[in-house]
Design a protein around this motif. Structure first.
Motif, short mmCIF file in Angstrom:
data_model
loop_
_atom_site.label_atom_id
_atom_site.label_comp_id
_atom_site.label_asym_id
_atom_site.label_seq_id
_atom_site.Cartn_x
_atom_site.Cartn_y
_atom_site.Cartn_z
N THR A 1 85.12 -10.72 -2.12
CA THR A 1 86.31 -9.95 -2.46
C THR A 1 86.67 -9.09 -1.25
N GLU A 2 87.66 -8.24 -1.39
CA GLU A 2 88.03 -7.35 -0.29
C GLU A 2 86.97 -6.29 -0.04
N LYS A 3 86.14 -6.01 -1.04
CA LYS A 3 85.16 -4.94 -0.92
C LYS A 3 83.74 -5.42 -0.67
N TYR A 4 83.43 -6.65 -1.08
CA TYR A 4 82.05 -7.11 -0.96
C TYR A 4 81.99 -8.62 -0.92
N PHE A 5 80.83 -9.12 -0.49
CA PHE A 5 80.50 -10.52 -0.74
C PHE A 5 79.19 -10.56 -1.52
N LEU B 1 80.95 -4.18 1.96
CA LEU B 1 81.55 -4.22 3.29
C LEU B 1 81.90 -2.84 3.82
N GLU B 2 82.17 -1.88 2.93
CA GLU B 2 82.51 -0.53 3.37
C GLU B 2 81.27 0.31 3.63
N ARG B 3 80.31 0.27 2.72
CA ARG B 3 79.10 1.07 2.85
C ARG B 3 78.07 0.42 3.76
N LYS B 4 78.27 -0.86 4.08
CA LYS B 4 77.32 -1.61 4.90
C LYS B 4 75.91 -1.52 4.32
N MET B 5 75.85 -1.94 3.06
CA MET B 5 74.60 -1.83 2.31
C MET B 5 74.35 -3.12 1.54
N TRP B 6 73.11 -3.65 1.64
CA TRP B 6 72.68 -4.77 0.82
C TRP B 6 72.22 -4.26 -0.54
N THR B 7 72.50 -5.03 -1.59
CA THR B 7 71.97 -4.74 -2.92
C THR B 7 71.47 -6.05 -3.51
N GLN C 1 68.23 -1.65 -2.86
CA GLN C 1 69.20 -1.48 -1.79
C GLN C 1 68.52 -1.37 -0.43
N TYR C 2 69.22 -1.90 0.58
CA TYR C 2 68.71 -1.93 1.95
C TYR C 2 69.90 -1.71 2.90
N ALA C 3 69.74 -0.80 3.85
CA ALA C 3 70.83 -0.48 4.77
C ALA C 3 70.94 -1.54 5.85
N SER D 1 65.34 -25.19 0.17
CA SER D 1 66.51 -24.36 0.41
C SER D 1 66.15 -23.17 1.29
N VAL D 2 66.95 -22.93 2.29
CA VAL D 2 66.86 -21.71 3.08
C VAL D 2 68.28 -21.29 3.45
N VAL D 3 68.58 -20.02 3.20
CA VAL D 3 69.91 -19.47 3.46
C VAL D 3 69.75 -18.27 4.37
N ILE D 4 70.52 -18.23 5.45
CA ILE D 4 70.54 -17.09 6.36
C ILE D 4 71.92 -16.45 6.32
N ALA D 5 71.98 -15.15 6.10
CA ALA D 5 73.22 -14.40 6.20
C ALA D 5 73.07 -13.33 7.27
N LYS D 6 74.11 -13.14 8.07
CA LYS D 6 74.09 -12.16 9.14
C LYS D 6 75.36 -11.33 9.08
N VAL D 7 75.22 -10.01 9.15
CA VAL D 7 76.39 -9.12 9.11
C VAL D 7 76.47 -8.37 10.44
N LYS D 8 77.66 -7.88 10.74
CA LYS D 8 77.85 -7.12 11.97
C LYS D 8 77.09 -5.82 11.90
#
Length: 336
Positions: free
Chosen positions: A169-173, A232-238, A277-279, A329-336
């Motif tokens: 969404t505009e706020k999160y993935f 995406l705004e708080r830059k926080m994993w949940t 949660q993880y920053a 299965s292995v999934v890698i996600a990377k954020v800025k």
């Protein structure tokens, strides 16, 4: 439909190579890749299989076709346990060869690919990544998140009991990795029902997402599931997980494993669960693995790998840790 993202081809028999090329050509055509790009893809496949035969031990080619929002592409991942390369950049120069050939293979693959990366270590082996788009993608655009899945069904099966789903969404993935109980079509039905529920649930919370999925897949075999969201705004994993889907948050110095709850989604889950949660400034990568991947993973085995496309890391984990007796299965996600 949620299923394997990649099909695995072995590359130890030269007489089989023409069949591999024809099958990949068919997959690309059915996936929406045009004639000109498919012909170029044929050349890349021919070079990859030839190199795997010449230089590798236990060579494997993973092939995935991705719709990509109407801009389809084919992803080729060449994986081997061969001698590796001391200087990969030099080997990609035209004219370089160790077998008295013209030495144009890696260079031509790079020119024909829209994305091309090579990762190699002496004594470990080599991974080559090539992506061919139907239309050349725009350059200079760096997305806020890059997500690269590899899901391969158990040898002997025709569909995967593991499944990966993603929404933004505009706020999160938010993403989900599920492993249906057992293997084959019935396990695949369970993960597809889970994916359908995941996509329609409107809220962010991974815990509440799992609860919603639980109520919607009770007529299936059930599944173990991990759901991870990124604000995406708080830059926080949940995150939240039930069962033995491994979730790891990390960068090149820090590492944190998610603690999952016992249970089977669709059958029995705890009454009390909480989001974790993880920053992102501490952990800018996420890795999810089903139990088809052994989880004793030492990231120090892969020097400099963080500078590559996350598919290279996913492929390295798959190469060293896949259990060939299960869906993988292995999934890698990377954020800025």
């Amino acid at each position: 439909m949620v299923d394997a993202t990649h099909i695995s081809f072995t590359a130890d028999d030269r007489s089989y190579f023409s069949l591999i090329k024809k099958e990949i050509h068919r997959m690309a055509t059915e996936g929406g890749i045009g004639v000109a790009r498919t012909n170029e893809l044929d050349l890349i496949v021919a070079e990859m299989t030839s190199n795997l035969f010449k230089y590798s031990n236990d060579g494997e080619l993973l092939v995935g076709v991705f719709a990509n929002g109407g801009e389809p592409y084919v992803e080729l991942i060449s994986i081997d346990n061969g001698p590796g390369m001391v200087n990969p950049a030099r080997m990609m120069q035209d004219g370089m060869s160790t077998t008295n050939t013209l030495g144009h293979g890696l260079g031509s693959m790079k020119r024909l690919s829209d994305t091309f990366e090579l990762y190699s270590q002496p004594g470990w082996g080599t991974i080559v990544l090539s992506r061919v788009y139907n239309r050349q993608p725009p350059t200079g655009i760096k997305p806020s998140v890059v997500i690269r899945p590899i899901v391969v069904y158990k040898p002997g099966e025709k569909t995967s009991g593991d499944g990966f789903a993603f929404k933004k969404t505009e706020k999160y993935f938010k993403l989900m990795l599920a492993d249906g109980l057992g293997h084959g079509p019935e396990a695949n039905i369970a993960v597809n029902e889970a994916a359908n529920a995941f996509r329609v649930f409107p809220d962010f919370s991974p815990t509440e997402t799992i609860r919603f999925i639980h109520t919607n897949i009770k007529k299936t075999r059930g599944a173990v599931i991990s759901v991870v969201g990124y604000d995406l705004e708080r830059k926080m994993w949940t995150s939240a997980g039930v069962g033995n889907i491994a979730a790891r948050f990390f960068n090149n110095t820090n590492l944190k494993n998610q603690m999952s709850y016992n249970g089977i989604v669709g059958h029995n889950i705890p009454n009390t669960m909480n989001d974790q949660q993880y920053a992102a400034d501490e952990y800018n990568h996420l890795m999810l693995c089903s139990d088809g991947i052994k989880t004793r993973i030492d990231m120090a085995r892969y020097p400099m790998i963080y500078k590559y496309d996350p598919t290279i890391l996913a492929s390295a984990i798959y190469k060293d840790h896949a259990r060939r007796t299960d869906d993988m299965s292995v999934v890698i996600a990377k954020v800025k």
